[in-house]
Design a protein around this motif. Structure first.
Motif, PDB file in Angstrom:
ATOM      1  N   ASP A  51       0.809  -1.223   0.000  1.00 33.83           N
ATOM      2  CA  ASP A  51       0.000   0.000   0.000  1.00 33.83           C
ATOM      3  C   ASP A  51       0.842   1.274   0.000  1.00 33.83           C
ATOM      4  N   GLY A  52       2.167   1.128  -0.097  1.00 31.26           N
ATOM      5  CA  GLY A  52       3.053   2.285  -0.150  1.00 31.26           C
ATOM      6  C   GLY A  52       3.608   2.717   1.192  1.00 31.26           C
ATOM      7  N   SER A  53       3.083   2.214   2.303  1.00 23.47           N
ATOM      8  CA  SER A  53       3.593   2.582   3.627  1.00 23.47           C
ATOM      9  C   SER A  53       4.944   1.930   3.883  1.00 23.47           C
ATOM     10  N   LEU A  54       5.719   2.545   4.794  1.00 21.84           N
ATOM     11  CA  LEU A  54       7.044   2.025   5.132  1.00 21.84           C
ATOM     12  C   LEU A  54       7.018   1.423   6.525  1.00 21.84           C
ATOM     13  N   ILE A  55       7.731   0.315   6.699  1.00 21.74           N
ATOM     14  CA  ILE A  55       7.890  -0.302   8.019  1.00 21.74           C
ATOM     15  C   ILE A  55       9.380  -0.522   8.274  1.00 21.74           C
ATOM     16  N   ASP A  56       9.769  -0.429   9.555  1.00 20.92           N
ATOM     17  CA  ASP A  56      11.134  -0.744   9.953  1.00 20.92           C
ATOM     18  C   ASP A  56      11.239  -2.237  10.205  1.00 20.92           C
ATOM     19  N   VAL A  57      12.292  -2.846   9.662  1.00 22.85           N
ATOM     20  CA  VAL A  57      12.418  -4.302   9.696  1.00 22.85           C
ATOM     21  C   VAL A  57      13.800  -4.698  10.185  1.00 22.85           C
ATOM     22  N   MET A  58      13.836  -5.732  11.038  1.00 17.80           N
ATOM     23  CA  MET A  58      15.095  -6.363  11.424  1.00 17.80           C
ATOM     24  C   MET A  58      15.200  -7.669  10.645  1.00 17.80           C
ATOM     25  N   LEU A  59      16.207  -7.760   9.758  1.00 14.18           N
ATOM     26  CA  LEU A  59      16.421  -8.948   8.936  1.00 14.18           C
ATOM     27  C   LEU A  59      17.577  -9.765   9.492  1.00 14.18           C
ATOM     28  N   SER A  60      17.371 -11.059   9.653  1.00 11.75           N
ATOM     29  CA  SER A  60      18.453 -11.973  10.039  1.00 11.75           C
ATOM     30  C   SER A  60      18.486 -13.104   9.026  1.00 11.75           C
ATOM     31  N   SER A  61      19.643 -13.318   8.403  1.00 11.67           N
ATOM     32  CA  SER A  61      19.768 -14.276   7.303  1.00 11.67           C
ATOM     33  C   SER A  61      20.867 -15.293   7.577  1.00 11.67           C
ATOM     34  N   THR A  62      20.583 -16.554   7.267  1.00 15.11           N
ATOM     35  CA  THR A  62      21.552 -17.632   7.437  1.00 15.11           C
ATOM     36  C   THR A  62      21.503 -18.541   6.219  1.00 15.11           C
ATOM     37  N   PRO A  63      22.647 -18.876   5.591  1.00 11.79           N
ATOM     38  CA  PRO A  63      22.646 -19.729   4.403  1.00 11.79           C
ATOM     39  C   PRO A  63      22.350 -21.194   4.747  1.00 11.79           C
ATOM     40  N   LEU A  64      21.688 -21.887   3.833  1.00 12.21           N
ATOM     41  CA  LEU A  64      21.469 -23.318   4.019  1.00 12.21           C
ATOM     42  C   LEU A  64      22.795 -24.060   4.013  1.00 12.21           C
ATOM     43  N   ASP A  65      23.711 -23.612   3.157  1.00 18.89           N
ATOM     44  CA  ASP A  65      25.042 -24.207   3.071  1.00 18.89           C
ATOM     45  C   ASP A  65      26.057 -23.067   2.997  1.00 18.89           C
ATOM     46  N   PRO A  66      26.774 -22.794   4.109  1.00 14.63           N
ATOM     47  CA  PRO A  66      27.720 -21.676   4.094  1.00 14.63           C
ATOM     48  C   PRO A  66      28.757 -21.752   2.987  1.00 14.63           C
ATOM     49  N   ALA A  67      29.022 -22.950   2.520  1.00 11.87           N
ATOM     50  CA  ALA A  67      30.031 -23.113   1.462  1.00 11.87           C
ATOM     51  C   ALA A  67      29.458 -22.866   0.079  1.00 11.87           C
ATOM     52  N   ASN A  68      28.120 -22.806  -0.031  1.00 11.02           N
ATOM     53  CA  ASN A  68      27.511 -22.631  -1.340  1.00 11.02           C
ATOM     54  C   ASN A  68      26.234 -21.810  -1.194  1.00 11.02           C
ATOM     55  N   LEU A  69      26.360 -20.485  -1.345  1.00 16.88           N
ATOM     56  CA  LEU A  69      25.210 -19.601  -1.164  1.00 16.88           C
ATOM     57  C   LEU A  69      24.149 -19.800  -2.239  1.00 16.88           C
ATOM     58  N   ASP A  70      24.509 -20.449  -3.372  1.00 20.90           N
ATOM     59  CA  ASP A  70      23.533 -20.670  -4.437  1.00 20.90           C
ATOM     60  C   ASP A  70      22.441 -21.653  -4.033  1.00 20.90           C
ATOM     61  N   LYS A  71      22.669 -22.367  -2.912  1.00 20.87           N
ATOM     62  CA  LYS A  71      21.632 -23.284  -2.431  1.00 20.87           C
ATOM     63  C   LYS A  71      20.504 -22.540  -1.717  1.00 20.87           C
ATOM     64  N   GLY A  72      20.757 -21.319  -1.381  1.00 21.03           N
ATOM     65  CA  GLY A  72      19.694 -20.525  -0.774  1.00 21.03           C
ATOM     66  C   GLY A  72      20.056 -19.964   0.590  1.00 21.03           C
ATOM     67  N   VAL A  73      19.372 -18.886   0.953  1.00 23.23           N
ATOM     68  CA  VAL A  73      19.552 -18.232   2.252  1.00 23.23           C
ATOM     69  C   VAL A  73      18.176 -18.052   2.882  1.00 23.23           C
ATOM     70  N   THR A  74      18.007 -18.569   4.089  1.00 25.22           N
ATOM     71  CA  THR A  74      16.758 -18.349   4.810  1.00 25.22           C
ATOM     72  C   THR A  74      16.864 -17.051   5.613  1.00 25.22           C
ATOM     73  N   PHE A  75      15.737 -16.418   5.847  1.00 27.34           N
ATOM     74  CA  PHE A  75      15.764 -15.176   6.624  1.00 27.34           C
ATOM     75  C   PHE A  75      14.516 -15.069   7.482  1.00 27.34           C
ATOM     76  N   THR A  76      14.654 -14.345   8.587  1.00 30.68           N
ATOM     77  CA  THR A  76      13.504 -13.948   9.398  1.00 30.68           C
ATOM     78  C   THR A  76      13.390 -12.428   9.313  1.00 30.68           C
ATOM     79  N   ALA A  77      12.171 -11.955   9.336  1.00 32.04           N
ATOM     80  CA  ALA A  77      11.925 -10.509   9.270  1.00 32.04           C
ATOM     81  C   ALA A  77      11.000 -10.123  10.415  1.00 32.04           C
ATOM     82  N   MET A  78      11.475  -9.206  11.258  1.00 29.07           N
ATOM     83  CA  MET A  78      10.671  -8.729  12.389  1.00 29.07           C
ATOM     84  C   MET A  78      10.340  -7.257  12.187  1.00 29.07           C
ATOM     85  N   ASP A  79       9.062  -6.938  12.315  1.00 35.75           N
ATOM     86  CA  ASP A  79       8.623  -5.544  12.216  1.00 35.75           C
ATOM     87  C   ASP A  79       8.975  -4.822  13.522  1.00 35.75           C
TER      88      ASP A  79
END
Length: 448
Positions: A225-253
């Protein structure tokens, strides 16, 4: 506080006659008073009597430690408002006391009105600071509680590959307003207000992941809707040796936390301004210059982001009121010349509210009650959309008020800010009472 519920003041004064005179004045005005004739006794009483609410400290205490040393020692063990008394007006003396505590500095022989107003101001500033400290502690407790329940409570959770969203849980969709189908398969850039912010978060997050295995970044997201929120992002890779496998993240408002932090910082800055104003007023023991009052109105108006700040004074019979001082923001039409000797009986709701509540808080002039129709018409004719007015008294009677108008936009007033404006009103009351008293004395001398 004593058994009768009165505020208890520790008066530290080495001159017995002055001490007894001060005790009589304070007790006549509803305070309970105990006296200490030197710094050592003052420290002993402050440590032994937990009911003491305020210390009125003479700086010059004869032999032994002076008042500033005694104040430091008391504050090492107790959190009390300490107001200094002195016959000195030198800047270095005032600055020395400010380095210890900033609840007031009273020049001796300033009179009973100044003494009592300074004590009331000290209590209000102390209460205001206590509320802010409690708010800060509650904020820290709230943050700790949020962290402790994070694992159990639903938060925004997703997974990206090369920053393209692969999954998004219901909470993430609720936070942003997007459906899962509007996020999955799209670049996470859709969530950021600017390309620069998107790129910054990517660089910082992956730098931290490389160094520690997890990346945590505070940022802002733009919702659907165009509004802005402040977010805390924490990200951890599924495989630290291969970021192409994906990175999971949590987002807290964290928008609520950010808002509280901003309010706290704003209130602290306003409190510092009020204390500086008090020191300036007290440095003028006989008469606060009109320019000093005007400067204070400008500082308050600019800081609070209002369009007009002003002072009204009632005549002794409370039949008319006049605008005596006014500051206007650039482009705002002054009103002072039009508002002289205004009949009070045309604004009954206004006067009744000031007399009963001591303040008038109007977030929306357009929503004023029907009983205030006359007052609403006057305010609307001046283009006022929101307003705050705080009354002050002289000799126990309503004598005037300070006001703040918002013309360009509607605005609300936080209770803590309103409380501080009562302190400001007391300051102006002292300054204006001095000016009125000076005028009366001149008139009496001419008549004589």
């Amino acid at each position: 506080m004593d058994a009768a519920g009165r505020k208890k003041i520790l008066l530290v004064e080495d001159e017995a006659i002055i001490a007894m005179s001060g005790k009589m004045v304070l007790e006549r005005n509803g305070y309970s008073v105990i006296i200490a004739g030197d710094g050592t006794k003052a420290i002993r009483l402050a440590e032994a009597d937990s009911g003491i609410d305020l210390v009125l400290m003479d700086i010059d205490l004869g032999r032994g430690m002076d008042g500033t040393e005694a104040a430091k020692t008391i504050l090492d063990t107790r959190d009390l408002p300490i107001v200094f008394l002195s016959s000195h007006t030198e800047p270095e003396v005032v600055e020395k006391t400010e380095g210890i505590t900033s609840f007031g500095y009273i020049v001796k022989n300033s009179g009973e009105t100044v003494l009592l107003a300074s004590i009331r101001m000290a209590f209000r500033l102390f209460d205001s600071r206590q509320r802010e400290m409690a708010k800060e502690a509650a904020l820290m407790e709230s943050e700790g509680r949020l962290l402790s329940i994070l694992s159990a409570a639903p938060v925004g959770i997703g997974m990206v590959i090369n920053r393209v969203l692969q999954s998004a849980n219901a909470r993430l969709c609720a936070m942003t307003g997007y459906g899962a189908d509007e996020l999955i398969g799209h670049s996470s850039a859709v969530l950021y207000p600017t390309q620069e912010e998107f790129e910054f978060v990517g660089r910082e997050k992956y730098r931290q992941i490389t160094e520690t295995g997890t990346g945590t970044v505070e940022t802002r997201w733009r919702c659907k809707d165009g509004s802005l929120i402040d977010v805390m992002l924490s990200s951890t890779p599924l495989d630290p040796a291969n970021l192409d496998k994906g990175v999971t993240f949590t987002a807290m408002d964290i928008s609520g936390r950010k808002r509280i932090e901003g309010q706290y910082q704003y209130h602290q800055a306003l409190e510092r301004m009020v204390i500086a104003m008090a020191v300036r007023f007290m440095e003028s023991p006989l008469l606060v210059p009109s320019a000093g009052i005007q400067r204070s109105l400008r500082e308050l108006g600019e800081f609070c982001g209002v369009d007009r700040s002003y002072i009204f004074i009632f005549d002794e019979s409370l039949e008319t009121m006049s605008n005596t001082h006014e500051w206007c923001a650039l482009g705002i039409e002054p009103q002072m010349e039009k508002l002289q000797a205004c009949p009070v009986n045309v604004a009954p709701w206004w006067i009744d509210t000031l007399l009963s509540a001591g303040e008038i808080v109007i977030p929306q002039v357009s929503e004023m009650p029907s009983v205030a129709a006359a007052e609403r018409g006057v305010l609307e004719s001046q283009g006022i959309r929101s307003l705050l007015a705080v009354g002050f008294r002289r000799n126990g009677c309503l004598s005037g008020y300070i006001g703040f108008d918002s013309v360009r936009e509607e605005r609300s007033w936080e209770p803590d800010v309103v409380a501080l404006m009562h302190v400001v009103a007391d300051l102006f009351a002292v300054a204006l009472c001095r000016r009125i008293g000076a005028v009366e004395r001149r008139a009496a001398s001419i008549t004589a």
